[in-house]
Design an enzyme around this catalytic site. Sequence first.
Site, PDB file in Angstrom:
ATOM      1  N   ASP A  63     -10.991  10.163 -11.850  1.00  0.00           N
ATOM      2  CA  ASP A  63     -11.616   9.918 -10.542  1.00  0.00           C
ATOM      3  C   ASP A  63     -11.882  11.257  -9.854  1.00  0.00           C
ATOM      4  O   ASP A  63     -12.978  11.528  -9.356  1.00  0.00           O
ATOM      5  CB  ASP A  63     -10.642   9.059  -9.707  1.00  0.00           C
ATOM      6  CG  ASP A  63     -11.303   8.493  -8.465  1.00  0.00           C
ATOM      7  OD1 ASP A  63     -12.517   8.698  -8.296  1.00  0.00           O
ATOM      8  OD2 ASP A  63     -10.601   7.847  -7.664  1.00  0.00           O
TER       9      ASP A  63
ATOM     10  N   LYS B 181      -0.901  15.541 -17.667  1.00  0.00           N
ATOM     11  CA  LYS B 181       0.146  16.322 -16.993  1.00  0.00           C
ATOM     12  C   LYS B 181       1.419  16.142 -17.822  1.00  0.00           C
ATOM     13  O   LYS B 181       2.459  15.667 -17.333  1.00  0.00           O
ATOM     14  CB  LYS B 181       0.291  15.810 -15.543  1.00  0.00           C
ATOM     15  CG  LYS B 181       1.122  16.678 -14.638  1.00  0.00           C
ATOM     16  CD  LYS B 181       0.464  18.003 -14.298  1.00  0.00           C
ATOM     17  CE  LYS B 181       1.429  18.847 -13.477  1.00  0.00           C
ATOM     18  NZ  LYS B 181       0.985  20.241 -13.341  1.00  0.00           N
TER      19      LYS B 181
ATOM     20  N   TYR C 110      -3.875   3.110 -10.579  1.00  0.00           N
ATOM     21  CA  TYR C 110      -4.677   2.254  -9.695  1.00  0.00           C
ATOM     22  C   TYR C 110      -4.408   0.768  -9.937  1.00  0.00           C
ATOM     23  O   TYR C 110      -4.717  -0.077  -9.115  1.00  0.00           O
ATOM     24  CB  TYR C 110      -6.175   2.538  -9.870  1.00  0.00           C
ATOM     25  CG  TYR C 110      -6.618   3.902  -9.356  1.00  0.00           C
ATOM     26  CD1 TYR C 110      -5.739   4.740  -8.680  1.00  0.00           C
ATOM     27  CD2 TYR C 110      -7.912   4.348  -9.548  1.00  0.00           C
ATOM     28  CE1 TYR C 110      -6.131   5.991  -8.226  1.00  0.00           C
ATOM     29  CE2 TYR C 110      -8.322   5.598  -9.085  1.00  0.00           C
ATOM     30  CZ  TYR C 110      -7.428   6.411  -8.432  1.00  0.00           C
ATOM     31  OH  TYR C 110      -7.819   7.648  -7.978  1.00  0.00           O
TER      32      TYR C 110
ATOM     33  N   ASP D 292     -15.706  13.618  -9.895  1.00  0.00           N
ATOM     34  CA  ASP D 292     -16.362  13.987  -8.633  1.00  0.00           C
ATOM     35  C   ASP D 292     -16.574  15.498  -8.569  1.00  0.00           C
ATOM     36  O   ASP D 292     -17.615  15.971  -8.119  1.00  0.00           O
ATOM     37  CB  ASP D 292     -15.520  13.549  -7.429  1.00  0.00           C
ATOM     38  CG  ASP D 292     -15.960  12.192  -6.903  1.00  0.00           C
ATOM     39  OD1 ASP D 292     -16.575  11.440  -7.692  1.00  0.00           O
ATOM     40  OD2 ASP D 292     -15.717  11.881  -5.726  1.00  0.00           O
TER      41      ASP D 292
END
Length: 353
Positions: free
Chosen positions: A244, A188, A143, A248
């Site tokens: 993120d 990952k 980001y 959620d």
Amino acid sequence: MSEFNIALSPGDGIGPEIVAGAVTVLDAVSKKYGHKFNYTEVYMGGCAIDKYGVPLPQETIDICKKSDSVLLGAVGGPKWDSQPSENRPEKGLLGIRKALELYSNLRPSILKPQLKDASPLKDEKLSNGLNVMVVRELTGGIYFGKRTKGEDWASDEEKYSVEEVKRIGKIAFETAMLRDKRVVSVDKANVLESSRLWRATMEEIAKDYPEVTLSHMYVDNAAMQLAINPAQFDVIVTSNIFGDILSDLSSAIAGSIGMLPSASLGATKCGMYEPIHGSAPDIAGQDIANPIATIVSAAMMLEMSFGLTEEAKAINNAVDKVLNENYRTCDIMSEGMIKTGCKKMAQLIAENI
Ligand code: NAD
């Protein structure tokens, strides 16, 4: 007796109503335990645009920096949708995170037995409950990485330094020490170089916390595991983008948006605490919003920034007691329950401190 300075940023929409609810409860804590909470109200978001022409006035930054913590309602709403992108209410939120160097976002998802029906998961998946803390890196990674765009291609860079991973890892391990002492680091690493650095750094940090069990999980598996067996997790620590998405997901599993708190912590003791939901303009000013997410955000503030563990517990117990007595705001209402407004819900919780 201890004294704390709290910057209150009610913001927009239901923000003023839910923050007032949290103050009612904090006042009850102050009365019972003899602490002094000094509140200074600041403007951020749409209300700041209306008053100062900008979403984050310097005065707000200065007051927040001098405070022991910030308690935020929510910002934004259709009134400011036509603002140019650099002057939108959300810019205030991003700006204050940056100004206070809040590099970690902590989101606990706890499924309350009283609200089991609000979860999209089947009962059998929830038989062992859900109590997970997602620790998300907030100021690095993709980001904030370099963005490049060619004629027919675009790229975003995922980059982490050892230092950035170390500081978020430390927060995760410290958090685990206060909980069940289990950390799952999500990455990952089978594909990404940045994830391999992340994983190796987490292993290094783990050496300083011999009581904490560290395990690793690929992000695709972590999403699946959250959906099929959420009870296995204690603390999840992960990068900005993975956090993120996973935070959620874990919030959705826990049910109503009006119940869940969050904390953003950083370089100083001054954290920022806020509900995970937005300013809910559709129900603003009607005294029907659920103030519990903001009230339990205040409990997180007491515990994490002020070290008032017993007082935080008293708030969470009071919330449980009021739910056990069947009081419900609209968003968590079900048959046979007692419909309760925002102000009344906060008063009931305060009375049970
Ligand atoms: P929202 O979270 O404000 O509302 C989504 C739905 O949930 C609405 O139906 C709302 O009535 C309901 N809801 C939310 N909080 C509730 C509560 N405490 N009690 C009862 N019901 C509640 O999301 P949205 O509608 O997508 O966004 C509205 C505004 O909020 C937008 O301007 C958005 O940018 C902003 N927003 C701000 C933040 C923040 O300040 N951190 C976060 C998300 C959205």
